[in-house]
Enzyme design. Structure first.
Site, PDB file in Angstrom:
ATOM      1  CD  GLU A 315      -2.816   1.193   0.065  1.00  0.00           C
ATOM      2  OE1 GLU A 315      -2.784   2.182  -0.702  1.00  0.00           O
ATOM      3  OE2 GLU A 315      -3.569   0.218  -0.109  1.00  0.00           O
ATOM      4  CG  ASP A 319      -1.113   4.900  -1.046  1.00  0.00           C
ATOM      5  OD1 ASP A 319      -1.841   4.538  -1.985  1.00  0.00           O
ATOM      6  OD2 ASP A 319      -1.398   4.697   0.148  1.00  0.00           O
ATOM      7  CB  SER A 541      -5.322   1.146  -2.664  1.00  0.00           C
ATOM      8  OG  SER A 541      -5.753   0.908  -1.363  1.00  0.00           O
ATOM      9  CG  ASP A 586     -20.815  10.492 -17.648  1.00  0.00           C
ATOM     10  OD1 ASP A 586     -20.679   9.888 -16.555  1.00  0.00           O
ATOM     11  OD2 ASP A 586     -21.921  10.773 -18.145  1.00  0.00           O
ATOM     12  CB  ILE A 587     -17.340   5.960 -16.083  1.00  0.00           C
ATOM     13  CG1 ILE A 587     -16.030   6.732 -15.880  1.00  0.00           C
ATOM     14  CG2 ILE A 587     -17.084   4.486 -16.376  1.00  0.00           C
ATOM     15  CD1 ILE A 587     -15.141   6.824 -17.082  1.00  0.00           C
ATOM     16  N   GLY A 605     -23.984  10.966 -16.386  1.00  0.00           N
ATOM     17  CA  GLY A 605     -24.039  11.841 -15.229  1.00  0.00           C
ATOM     18  C   GLY A 605     -23.485  11.150 -13.997  1.00  0.00           C
ATOM     19  CG  ASP A 607     -22.303   6.285 -12.069  1.00  0.00           C
ATOM     20  OD1 ASP A 607     -21.450   5.713 -11.357  1.00  0.00           O
ATOM     21  OD2 ASP A 607     -22.056   6.700 -13.222  1.00  0.00           O
TER      22      ASP A 607
END
EC number: 3.4.14.10
Length: 627
Positions: A315, A319, A541, A586-587, A605, A607
């Site tokens: 992690e 990062d 992550s 937009d996905i 839009g 979601d």
């Protein structure tokens, strides 16, 4: 006539009576049911030491919230006029009566002077006491609890009491009833997959209209690199203009150490123009609760950020490698919060100096947040890739933690959190089959919102996959059971809910709750170097440090133009998406299954799978200059 001796004695006795308050009747302050999977093993050792944090009410928090929205709403005349540290502290300071009564209560148990530490605003008081004294103060019994699936152990109680006259003067006392495990948001279904070959492009391209130049290397559809992200999010060729004035940070807990050898190997392989860079480590040690003088150092290789190869954290490596390489040469900071792995206290080790799990995770908000709120100079963008189920965090504690994030936002800091890796569930099992039960004793099947992503004062980041992007199947999203929907979400979320088929998932979620995620970014097949080996990881992550990096680049744009940093992002994000040019990709394909359902669907839009979608830096950098 009374003698002078009698008068003097009467005065002394009267003063003593005032200084030593009479015993007060205890009344239950909070009771919880332990989350599923936790078992009480035995009573905690009376000699075991715990650090108790006492939260005093913040009577002027509503005023702070008004300021937060005024400086974060681009339609406000005050937009960007962030508050100073001192102004924020004045707004969250407790009433003097609360301070007096709480200190009087603590003194009655022998806790005074150096035994107490206080936050700069005075809204938190911390004491370090043996379990035997904590049980007397709180009229309760602590037990050692264990989490069956993970082996995590905690010293907790399911109910505690306070003297009746203190109920209005204390919001919360922890650690008492919090069973949160606060784990990294990295999908548990695919951990690090070793792949010694560094991804190479053969020159083939995929058309992506919103990418830099309208296309992206085809290899990015299988493996994500920093170059892929800069291309995909239309930032190729941008060089930060004010490194030093602008800063970025990521947080680390649970002894997740960011390894410098891994970092430099990653740069050599994938970001060669940044091989001369490094990052700073701030080590926050909350063990000395008596003084609140946190031991923090700007540390380079070999310091408190343990550099033994075996201690490198997937992690932490992920990062730092993405947040800092994408923003090079912007200074990067890794906050590592002190703590040790969970242990089970026994008769041979009843007084371990690290309260199980407390220092490293669940009370990160009271160790890390105490540190950053006390600091004068803060990074403008901070990412955290950890979280847990909202229902494992008592409401009283969760609201106080959330209010701390509001304070950071008011000071001009953008706070990002991973939205979670369990779809609409809790991520502990395959999302298609996991059991999702309420923790209120009814064992109802419900969707499980995540925390802190559900806090309305943070920006929650969901995950996408593939190129062109679709939603990642694990992307956490849904609706809070703790916080009502904030006004900045009303139009977008009402529209989404209105387009759901009538009765969809009725009773499984709180349609009037704060909805999340707010945005998203790629979260699958990220190339990292861990233990000097190249491999792939998935999870929100990946998404949170990625999105935070582009926020940092936008801050660079604003600061270079003499403007303030963006600060709390959500009012701006939702306002931009109400316009014709949004700055977000937009996905519209995918869903986030969980709890035996298909979850919510991605659509045109906003979601509750991908939020407003992923960032288009090329457009956003123009929009944020006009905000």
């Amino acid at each position: 006539m009374l003698s002078l001796r009698f008068v003097f004695l009467f005065a002394v006795l009267s003063a003593f009576a005032v200084a030593a308050p009479a015993e007060h009747t205890h009344r239950v302050k909070e009771t919880v049911l332990p989350p599923r999977g936790w078992t009480a093993l035995r009573p905690a050792s009376p000699a075991h030491t715990i650090e108790i944090r006492i939260g005093l009410p913040q009577p002027n928090f509503a005023e702070l919230e008004d300021h937060l929205y005024a400086v974060s709403d681009p339609s406000s005349e005050r937009y960007g006029g962030h508050l100073s540290k001192e102004e924020v502290e004045a707004l969250v300071a407790p009433h003097p009566e609360s301070v007096h009564l709480v200190e009087e209560w603590l003194a009655s148990h022998g806790l005074l002077g150096d035994a107490l530490s206080r936050s700069p605003a005075g809204d938190w008081v911390t004491v370090r006491v043996p379990v035997s004294l904590a049980e007397k103060m709180l009229d309760t019994t602590y037990h050692v609890w264990t989490h069956t699936a993970s082996g995590t152990s905690l010293v907790r109680t399911t109910s505690y009491s306070l003297p009746e006259h203190l109920h209005a003067h204390i919001d919360v006392v922890q650690p008492t009833t919090t069973f949160s495990r606060f784990t990294p948001m990295r999908t548990t279904y695919q951990s690090f997959r070793a792949n010694a070959a560094v991804p190479q492009s053969d020159g083939a391209k995929i058309a992506v209209p919103y990418a830099s130049g309208g296309q992206i290397a085809a290899s990015c559809n299988g493996t994500i690199t920093p170059t892929c992200l800069l291309e995909l999010y239309n930032a190729t060729g941008y060089t930060p203009q004010v490194p030093g004035e602008n800063k970025i940070a990521v947080t680390g807990y649970l002894e997740q150490y960011a390894n410098y050898d891994d970092y430099h190997e990653f740069l050599e392989e994938l970001v060669p123009y940044a091989t001369d860079s490094t990052f700073s480590v701030v080590y926050i040690n909350g063990k000395d609760s008596r003084t609140l003088r946190f031991e923090f150092l700007m540390v380079f290789p070999g310091g408190l950020n343990n550099q033994t190869p075996a201690d490198a954290g997937i992690e932490a490596d992920l990062d730092t490698q993405y947040a800092f390489s994408l923003t090079y040469p912007t200074p990067g900071t890794f906050y590592t919060t002190g703590g040790s792995p969970p242990f089970i206290p026994d008769d041979l080790e009843p007084t371990d100096s690290n309260e199980p799990y407390m220092q490293a995770s669940e009370s990160y908000a009271l160790v890390w947040l105490e540190y950053v709120l006390a600091a004068d100079d803060l990074p403008q963008s901070i990412s955290t890739s950890y979280g847990d189920d909202e229902q494992t965090v008592p409401y009283s504690y969760a609201t106080r933690v959330c209010s701390e994030f509001a304070q950071l936002g008011a000071r001009g800091v953008s706070i990002m959190f991973s939205s979670g890796d369990g779809g609409v569930g809790d991520g502990d099992a395959d999302p298609a089959t996991q059991e999702c039960y309420s923790n209120d004793g009814t064992n109802r099947t419900i969707f499980i919102p995540g925390f802190p992503a559900s806090c309305p004062y943070v920006t929650a980041v969901g995950a996408t996959s593939e190129v062109p992007e679709i939603s990642a199947w694990f992307s956490g999203g849904g609706f809070s059971n703790y916080w009502a929907r904030p006004s900045y979400q009303d139009v977008a979320v009402t529209k989404y809910l209105g387009e759901l088929a009538p009765g969809t998932y009725a009773g499984l979620y709180n349609a009037s709750g704060r909805a999340y995620p707010d945005v998203s970014a790629e979260g699958v097949n990220f190339t990292i170097v861990w233990d000097l080996e190249t491999g792939l990881v998935d999870g929100t992550s990946c998404s949170s440090p990625t999105f935070t990096a582009f926020v940092s680049l936008l801050n660079d744009v604003r600061i270079a133009s003499g403007k303030s940093a963006l600060g709390f992002l959500n009012p701006l994000i939702y306002a931009l998406n109400a316009g014709t040019v949004t700055g977000f990709n937009d996905i519209t394909v995918g869903n986030n299954p969980g709890c035996g359902t298909e979850g919510f669907n991605a659509t045109i839009g906003w979601d509750p799978v991908t939020g407003w979608g992923s960032p288009n830096f090329g457009i956003l950098k123009e929009l944020v200059l006009s905000a």
